[in-house]
Design a protein around this motif. Sequence first.
Motif, PDB file in Angstrom:
ATOM      1  N   ASP A 125       0.833  -1.204   0.000  1.00  0.00           N
ATOM      2  CA  ASP A 125       0.000   0.000   0.000  1.00  0.00           C
ATOM      3  C   ASP A 125       0.870   1.257   0.000  1.00  0.00           C
ATOM      4  N   GLN A 126       0.232   2.429   0.057  1.00  0.00           N
ATOM      5  CA  GLN A 126       0.941   3.710  -0.021  1.00  0.00           C
ATOM      6  C   GLN A 126       1.896   3.943   1.141  1.00  0.00           C
ATOM      7  N   LEU A 127       1.689   3.230   2.261  1.00  0.00           N
ATOM      8  CA  LEU A 127       2.569   3.382   3.421  1.00  0.00           C
ATOM      9  C   LEU A 127       3.656   2.306   3.451  1.00  0.00           C
TER      10      LEU A 127
END
Length: 171
Positions: A125-127
């Motif tokens: 994911d984006q993190l």
Amino acid sequence: SVAKHEAINFIQKRPNDEIGLVVFGTDALTLAPPTQDKAYLKNVIEEAEIGIVNHESTALGKGLATAIAKLRYAKAKSKMIIHLTDGRSTAENDLAVDKVIDMAVDMGVKVYTVGIGGAQPFFIDQLGRRVAVPDESSSIDTKLLMKLAEKTGGKYFHVQKPLEIKAAYEA
């Protein structure tokens, strides 16, 4: 053997908690009711064997309902179940997992699900976190285990390697 070892390590790190053990296959069986007797729990875990209950099918609902029932009268501030499984609900006479989820939510029981086995697709994911993608072709019903954890306030873990069991227990 790794799952047993890590379960014993987990209970030894929780000296003030009552912990029990329910095993399941086609049926569910309480091997140890909630207790603070860690020596007793260690012995029960060490002596538990695959096949202690009929393992021709998997009754996820029955296993969970049995564990939840053992927590009915617990006075603990927090009630949780660690639900380890290598499959999906396949028992003909299993309880509907959605009803068992409702039972857990009504009693304030968090369920931490641990799916053991097979490769599972994921994305980052984006993190930068690894996020599991439910895969219907897997022997593990990841979609159901993720739903169960999410609805009860727990967390889902997918374990493919022995060291990942330790990480799941530590989390």
